[in-house]
Design an enzyme around this catalytic site. Structure first.
Site, PDB file in Angstrom:
ATOM      1  CG  HIS A  36      -2.105   0.855   1.121  1.00  9.25           C
ATOM      2  ND1 HIS A  36      -3.358   0.464   1.505  1.00  9.25           N
ATOM      3  CD2 HIS A  36      -2.244   2.120   0.647  1.00  9.25           C
ATOM      4  CE1 HIS A  36      -4.218   1.452   1.290  1.00  9.25           C
ATOM      5  NE2 HIS A  36      -3.554   2.468   0.771  1.00  9.25           N
ATOM      6  CG  HIS A  38      -1.087   6.502  -1.658  1.00 10.11           C
ATOM      7  ND1 HIS A  38      -2.160   6.337  -2.504  1.00 10.11           N
ATOM      8  CD2 HIS A  38      -1.474   6.001  -0.462  1.00 10.11           C
ATOM      9  CE1 HIS A  38      -3.164   5.768  -1.844  1.00 10.11           C
ATOM     10  NE2 HIS A  38      -2.770   5.550  -0.606  1.00 10.11           N
ATOM     11  NE  ARG A  40       0.178  11.358  -2.536  1.00  7.24           N
ATOM     12  CZ  ARG A  40      -0.931  10.865  -1.997  1.00  7.24           C
ATOM     13  NH1 ARG A  40      -1.811  10.214  -2.747  1.00  7.24           N
ATOM     14  NH2 ARG A  40      -1.183  11.027  -0.718  1.00  7.24           N
ATOM     15  CG  HIS A 208      -6.364   1.480   5.058  1.00  8.03           C
ATOM     16  ND1 HIS A 208      -7.723   1.360   5.000  1.00  8.03           N
ATOM     17  CD2 HIS A 208      -6.012   2.213   3.975  1.00  8.03           C
ATOM     18  CE1 HIS A 208      -8.171   2.016   3.935  1.00  8.03           C
ATOM     19  NE2 HIS A 208      -7.147   2.523   3.293  1.00  8.03           N
ATOM     20  CG  ASP A 281      -2.753   4.499   3.552  1.00  6.21           C
ATOM     21  OD1 ASP A 281      -2.563   4.901   2.377  1.00  6.21           O
ATOM     22  OD2 ASP A 281      -3.779   4.792   4.204  1.00  6.21           O
ATOM     23  N   GLY A 300      -3.898  11.612   5.454  1.00  2.25           N
ATOM     24  CA  GLY A 300      -2.798  10.744   5.055  1.00  2.25           C
ATOM     25  C   GLY A 300      -1.471  11.121   5.675  1.00  2.25           C
TER      26      GLY A 300
HETATM   27 ZN   LIG Z   1      -7.138   3.818   1.662  1.00  2.79          ZN
END
Ligand SMILES: [Zn+2]
Length: 405
Positions: A36, A38, A40, A208, A281, A300
């Site tokens: 997980h 990110h 971007r 999550h 995450d 986040g």
């Molecule tokens: Zn999420």
């Protein structure tokens, strides 16, 4: 351990090599795998890009990451998936596997090109950032994925219960007078998806997971043989909603930090295997977005560089459990075939060297963003070296260490 040509060539006494890494006092195991992340890119490169996110991952002991598809444009086609994968190859610090969106543009209206992405090697599908609100679409997606071994990974959040909310609904949100997200916004979607997955026989993964109720639902589903797996973030293992009394925006994320009872439940779930894996995450937000007051701040936090330390600080795990939850299990779930293998002769040299006793305090980051809830907070355990494809990607500085000892 002798590493040659990208594989573990030998384990034993009296080995010699050109570069020597001293691993005294450390645990040596398979490099961590994040389900997980990110990154971007494309679309929000001022927060992070594939190269900077890969560098942050290497610092955190990671050798592989699953790139979330809520980019701009979203990873909802073979073309964007191939772009992200090739950017990962160019950076060359970790394996980057793109996850595909479940619905076109993550808009929740119709399915994305799941068949095409499956044929192109994408196996993990999520509209992360949002749940798939329409249960019929969840069922259609699970039917398509079940035929080719794909996994539906769900950001479990019932949007009608969380609109306009900034934190967990409970004693702290009442105290602050801030609208909260009830725990049932998570558990309602977890229950719904488990029931639909049971009908289709497909693989479901809960992202999550943060509440006691959701842990209980996953445990019950597993005991009935339903093919569900789950992940928990380091911050949900370590922190509860009382943090928001003081520091506001740095502790704002989805799902929100929950009650102490929920923290205990996810810790227990990770220990007993109800929760299969730790996933960061990692969600970079550059200032000023990250530094606004609670009501205006984005959701986040980043996590790649602190994840292993936070897990080691928050949960008492034996070395084998630690590497299972951070590497072996997530590699198996996400289809990372070159990662997550217990270190023995012949396996790919994707390795993490972790000093479980090292005390440190996070301050600065390799990530382009620094929105971490662990800034200034003492942690126990630190990644000393990361080895990817036989190359040292973190911790080895020949000019300082003179031979690398
Ligand atoms: Zn999420």
């Amino acid at each position: 351990m002798l590493v040659e040509d990208g594989v573990v060539a030998a384990i034993g006494p009296d080995l010699a090599g050109s570069t020597v890494l001293s691993c005294e006092g450390c645990w040596v195991g398979p490099g961590f795998v994040d389900l997980h992340t990110h990154l971007r890119e494309p679309g929000q490169e001022w927060k992070e890009d594939v190269a900077s996110g890969s560098a942050a991952a290497a610092v955190g002991g990671y050798t592989a990451v699953m790139a979330m598809p809520n980019t701009d444009p979203a990873i909802d086609s073979v073309a964007v998936a191939e772009l992200v994968r090739s950017l990962g190859d160019q950076a060359g610090l970790v394996e980057v596997r793109p996850a595909g969106a479940i619905t076109a543009g993550r808009r929740g209206a119709r399915l994305a090109d799941l068949e095409g992405m499956l044929r192109a090697g994408v196996s993990w599908f999520t509209d992360d950032g949002d749940a798939v609100a329409d249960p019929a679409l969840v069922r259609n997606a699970l039917e398509v994925l079940s035929q080719r071994g794909g996994v539906l990974a769900e950001h479990a959040e019932e949007p009608s219960l969380t609109a306009g909310a900034h934190m967990h609904e409970g004693s702290v949100s009442s105290l602050l007078g801030v609208k909260g997200m009830p725990a049932s916004a998570e558990s309602a979607i977890v229950a719904r998806d488990i029931l639909i997955a049971a009908d289709t026989g497909a693989r479901l993964h809960i992202q999550h997971l943060s509440t006691e109720a959701a842990v209980e639902l996953v445990a019950a589903a597993k005991s009935r043989g339903i093919r569900v797996t789950a992940e928990v973030t380091p911050h949900h293992l370590a922190l509860d909603h009382t943090e928001l009394k003081e520091h506001a925006a740095r502790f704002k994320m989805k799902p929100p930090l929950r009650r102490r009872e929920d923290v205990e439940a996810v810790r227990g779930g990770l220990r007993d295997g109800t929760i299969d894996a730790v996933a960061t995450d990692h969600a970079p937000h550059a200032p000023p977005e990250a530094n606004r007051p609670l009501q205006d701040a984005t959701f986040g936090v980043i996590g790649l560089e602190t994840a292993a330390a936070v897990v080691n600080t928050a949960v008492e795990l034996k070395p084998r459990e630690f590497f299972d939850r951070l590497s072996v299990a997530p590699a198996r779930l996400g289809g990372f075939t070159h990662h997550g293998h217990w270190t023995e002769k012949g396996v790919f040299a994707n390795l993490a060297v972790f000093d479980p006793k090292k005390q440190w305090v996070p301050g600065s980051f390799v990530s382009r963003s620094s929105n971490s809830p662990f800034v200034g907070r003492p942690l126990r355990g630190k990644v000393r070296f990361t080895v990817y494809q036989g190359r040292v990607t973190h911790g080895f500085n020949p000019s300082v260490s003179g031979g690398g000892r």
